[in-house]
Design an enzyme around this catalytic site. Sequence first.
Site, mmCIF file in Angstrom:
data_model
loop_
_atom_site.group_PDB
_atom_site.id
_atom_site.type_symbol
_atom_site.label_atom_id
_atom_site.label_comp_id
_atom_site.label_asym_id
_atom_site.label_seq_id
_atom_site.Cartn_x
_atom_site.Cartn_y
_atom_site.Cartn_z
ATOM 1 N N CYS A 268 0.794 -1.304 -0.059
ATOM 2 C CA CYS A 268 -0.173 -0.128 0.020
ATOM 3 C C CYS A 268 0.744 1.307 -0.104
ATOM 4 O O CYS A 268 0.288 2.333 -0.260
ATOM 5 C CB CYS A 268 -0.858 0.122 1.082
ATOM 6 S SG CYS A 268 -2.013 -1.359 1.358
ATOM 7 N N ASP B 268 -6.881 -11.431 -2.058
ATOM 8 C CA ASP B 268 -7.513 -10.840 -3.162
ATOM 9 C C ASP B 268 -8.050 -11.828 -4.284
ATOM 10 O O ASP B 268 -8.738 -11.535 -5.075
ATOM 11 C CB ASP B 268 -6.507 -9.699 -3.874
ATOM 12 C CG ASP B 268 -6.066 -8.490 -3.215
ATOM 13 O OD1 ASP B 268 -6.592 -8.552 -1.784
ATOM 14 O OD2 ASP B 268 -5.367 -7.891 -3.615
ATOM 15 N N TYR C 38 -15.508 14.005 22.718
ATOM 16 C CA TYR C 38 -15.628 15.401 22.196
ATOM 17 C C TYR C 38 -15.021 16.379 23.138
ATOM 18 O O TYR C 38 -15.151 16.241 24.235
ATOM 19 C CB TYR C 38 -17.379 15.764 22.368
ATOM 20 C CG TYR C 38 -17.316 17.426 22.509
ATOM 21 C CD1 TYR C 38 -16.907 18.234 21.429
ATOM 22 C CD2 TYR C 38 -18.197 17.825 23.715
ATOM 23 C CE1 TYR C 38 -17.037 19.583 21.402
ATOM 24 C CE2 TYR C 38 -18.188 19.364 23.704
ATOM 25 C CZ TYR C 38 -17.715 20.238 22.515
ATOM 26 O OH TYR C 38 -17.870 21.541 22.597
#
Lengths: 553, 553
Positions: B44, B284, B427
Amino acid sequence: MTKKIIIVGGVAGGATAAARLRRLDEKSEIIMFERGEYVSFANCGLPYYIGGTINKREKLLVQTVEGMSKKYNLDIRNLTEVVKINRDNKTVEVRNLSTGEQYEESYDVLLLSPGAKPIVPPIPGINDAEHLFTLRNVPDTDRIKKYVTEEKPQSAVVVGGGFIGLEMVENLVELGIEVTLVEMANQVLAPIDFEMAAIVHDKLKAHGVNLILEDGVKAFEDRGKKVILNSGTEVITDMIILSIGVRPENELARDAGLPLGNRGGILVNEFLQTDDPSIFAVGDAIEVVDYVSQAPAMIPLAGPANRQARIVADNIYGRGKKYHGTLGTAVVKVFEYTIAATGNNEKTLKQQGIDYRVVHIHPGSHAGYYPGANPIHFKLLFSPENGKVFGAQAVGVTGVEKRIDVIATAIKGELDVYDLTDLELSYAPPFSSAKDPVNMAGYVASNMLEDSIKTVQWDEIDSVVADGGVLIDVREPSELKGGYIEGSINIPLGDLRGRLDELPKGESIYINCQVGLRGYLATRILLENGYDAINLDGGWKTYSVAKGLVSNK
Amino acid sequence: MTKKIIIVGGVAGGATAAARLRRLDEKSEIIMFERGEYVSFANCGLPYYIGGTINKREKLLVQTVEGMSKKYNLDIRNLTEVVKINRDNKTVEVRNLSTGEQYEESYDVLLLSPGAKPIVPPIPGINDAEHLFTLRNVPDTDRIKKYVTEEKPQSAVVVGGGFIGLEMVENLVELGIEVTLVEMANQVLAPIDFEMAAIVHDKLKAHGVNLILEDGVKAFEDRGKKVILNSGTEVITDMIILSIGVRPENELARDAGLPLGNRGGILVNEFLQTDDPSIFAVGDAIEVVDYVSQAPAMIPLAGPANRQARIVADNIYGRGKKYHGTLGTAVVKVFEYTIAATGNNEKTLKQQGIDYRVVHIHPGSHAGYYPGANPIHFKLLFSPENGKVFGAQAVGVTGVEKRIDVIATAIKGELDVYDLTDLELSYAPPFSSAKDPVNMAGYVASNMLEDSIKTVQWDEIDSVVADGGVLIDVREPSELKGGYIEGSINIPLGDLRGRLDELPKGESIYINCQVGLRGYLATRILLENGYDAINLDGGWKTYSVAKGLVSNK
C-alpha cells in the site's frame, strides 16, 4: 397536547431541549430561564479563548438570545433566576436579576438543566485571594482574559488536574506564563489510569509545567500571592485557577423536595423524569447510570447533556424514549498529545470488585513506513469470562480519539474482544495499518483468553524479580542502552530457539521486550516448547514510563 | 497435529498466515513460496515511494526473507513459483525462477494466497507502448521510480480512477508532472456514489489534473506517446499508468479443478477452505461474501486479507473460526482530502433491489469556533423498514475516516440509525462537536423514520421544479449570491412563520437551505402548520457540487 414548558438553564441541555421541543410542536409555549447573560455559549471553548487559540470573543456565543428566540420561537429570559419551585400549584418563582422584580410563572412541564458549578472549598485565605478564578461561563472567561491581557501575569497556579485544569494549564503556557499544577491525587486526569497519566506527566514537564502531585492547597496567603500546600511547599504566583471539580446545582430541586443521589445529583428515571412526573432534569446536575457497570455516577460531559436534552424533549411530548446511561467517553488535548478514554478504568473496576484483564499496546497511529506515524499508547480493559469490553484509554499524537470512538461504539454494540479482531476499519498508509490498533488490542486480548497467554503488569514485575523470578529481555542488545529492568537476562528473540536449554523448566519464565509484541512471540515459543512463560504486558514502554525511568519525550 | 504446510504467496495474506501458523505450533514445517524477490512488503506504500513521500526504498521492505525466516522459523523460498497443484497425491510442482530447476514438494495443507494482478487489456498498441506501467510490487515500483527520476517525464496519463489510480495521480502531481486521468465511468472511486465523487473531481481539477470521465482508451500510438480515447480525444504523454482494476490470480486453483466464482475468485467456505479440504485460500484471489448484502463479492483490500490470514491459520489447526464477510471499509488520501467508505453504496443497493433511504449532511470536523474545522461531506444509507445501517461515505479534510470507522463498527454491532444518535463519542472542541457528525446523521435518519420527514434528493429536485413544484430557499438573501436552484423562492427561515399565508396548502412544498439543517427546521414548521413539506437532502451543498455548479474549493 400543547403545553406550557418552563426550562431552567439555557446552556447545553436547556438550549438543546428547547430547540427540539419547538421542532416537535409549533404551538407549545416554551419559556427558557437563564441566570446568566448568555445562552447556548461554547462552554468547552472557554479555555481556548483565554489562550488565544480562539481569537474572537463572539465565536464563543454560538447562539444569541435574540437569534435563538426568533429561530425557535422561544421566550428566552436571560439574567433571570428561578428561585423556587412550587410543585403543588405547578409554578416557579422567578427573579429578574436586572430589575430585582420577582414574579410567578406557571408550568405544565418543568425541565431542570441547571448544570454544575465549580467547587470552591473554604481554604483559609481564599476570600482574600485577589486573582483567584474559576471557569464556568463567559463572565468568568472575561475576567481571566482581562487579567492575563492587562496585567500580564508571569506565573499561575492551577489547582486540579482534570479536563478544565489541563486545558487551562496548556492555554496559560501558550501565553508564556509559568504554570504550577497542583493535584491532590498521584496523577492527573482521573478517567485514565496511573500508567497512562504518567505519559501525560512527562509531557507537562517537557513543556515546563511545575507538576506537583499528591499535594493540596492548605492556605492562600498574601492576598493569593502565596499558595501554601499541605506538604509545606510554598508557591508564589500572580494568579490562581481553581479547577478541582464541579458540584451539581441541586438547590432548586432539593428545596422542592425532589430526591437527590449520594453525590448530590438530581435523581431521574430512565425517561429523565424526576420523582415528580411534571419535572424532568438533564445535564451535569443529574445522577446517571454508568453504562458499563450500571452503578450510579456523576459524569458532567457536554455530549451526554445534549443527548439527554433531545431525549427529554421527546419524553415531554410522551414519546417514552429511554436514556441508557453514560459511558463517559472523553477526550482532551494536552499540548501535542490527545488523551481519550471510554467506559470503565482499572480504578473503577477494582473499586466495584469486577474481575478484569488488561492489555497495553503501543502501535503506530498509521503504517510506520509512511511519514508522521506516532505511537498510540493504548489500554484495553475486558472481562476474563466472556471478553466483554469494559473500557479503553489512549494517549498519543494522532488518531487517538478515533480508536476510542471505535471502542465506545463497540461497547454500545455489545462487541467483545473477539469482535474487535474482526472489525473492518479503514486502512491506507496515511491513516492506519492493515491491522488497526483496535484490531491489535483485540488480538492480544483474545490470545489471553483463547490461548491462555498469561501476562504480568508493570506494577507487578519488580516484586517477581525481587522474589527470584526469571525475567528474559528478548530485545536486541543495542536496545538495552535505553534502559532495562533490573535483574533481567538478555536473550534476543532471534536467538531464543537456540538457547532454550539455558532456561529452567518447571519454573515461570517472565518475558520483556519493547512493546510486548516480541515478548508475545517469545512466550509462544516457550509455551510450545513446554515452558511456563508469562509476558510483561506493554513491555518496557509501559513499565519505564509508569516507573518514571524514561521520559517519553 | 504437526503438519507440513505450504503457502503460495508471501505478501499480505501469506506472510500473516505464516507468522500465525508458527505462533500456534513450533513444530509444523512451514514452507512459503513467493514468486517475487520480496515478501511482506509495503504494497500500500508503493505509490508514496514513487512520489517521494516515503523517501527510502528500504522502508517498503517491512520484513526481509532472512529476518522473517529467522523470527518465525520458516522455510521461505522467494523467486520460486508454484506452477501446479497435484491434489491427488498432495504435492505442488515448483520452479526456482533463478535456476530454472523444477521439483515437487508435498503438503498436508496448502494455503493459496496468490493475490490479484493488474488487468492489462489487449488495447491496440499496448505492447509497443514504451513507458506504460502497472503497479503491483517492488519491481514495478522500481521501474516507475527509475523512469520518473532519470527521464523526468513532463506528462502522464493515468488510466483508471480507483484507489491506486488516484494515489498515483497525486504522487505524480507531487513530482511536478502534468497528469491526465482517464476514467471509463462517470466518476472516480467506485466505492462511493456520484455526488460524493463529484467533490473529489473538483479537488483533482483544482490541482491541475486533466480529468476525463466517461471515456476509455481506444489505442496507444507512437510507442505510447499518444493515447487515443474512444471519444477521439488524443493525449500526448511521456508515460502511462494502467490502473483499471485487478484480476484474481486463479490459474493454479483453476488448473487444479477448484471451483471459481463468476468473477474468477477462488470459492471458499466460511472457514476459508476451498472445495478440497486440504486447500485453503485467502486474500485478493478469493470470492468473499458482502457483509451487508450477503451477496458474493470481490473486494481486494489489505485489511480483510490480513484478517483472513489469521483466521485461516487458526483453521488449519482445526480451530473452526468463521470469516463473516467483507464490509469493504476503505480510505484514500487525494491531496488535502480524505475519502472513506464502508458497507454498501447507493449503486450497489439499487442493483440488488434493496429499498433504502439516504441522508447527506455536511457537519464540521470539529466545533466551528475552534480553528481548523472543515466540513465533512457525509452520506448515510439505511433501511426504511428498521433503520438498519447499510453503509456510509465521507469526504473531507480531517476526521473523515474516524466517522467511517465508527459506522463500520456500528454495522458489525448491528446498530441501527437510532443507535447512532445514542453513540457516546469523544468530544472536545479540537476533535468533534457535542453532537458528533455520526450522531447528526443518526438524528437526520431517525427523523425521517420516526417523524416521517420526507426528503428529496439532489438529482430529483430539478424535475420537481420543472413540473411546477414550489421550492422555498430558506437561506438568508446574502447566501444566494453563491448560487441557488433555478425557480426557488427565497423566504429566510426567520421570516417563515410570518409568511406562511404566502404558501399554498394542499400542495407539496419543497425546501432548500445550505446544508439541510435549516431546511429541516422549516420542514418541521410547515408540517406543524398543516403544510406538506419535503426537504432537499444535503441542501445546496450536495446539489451544487453534484451538479458541477460550484467548486467546492
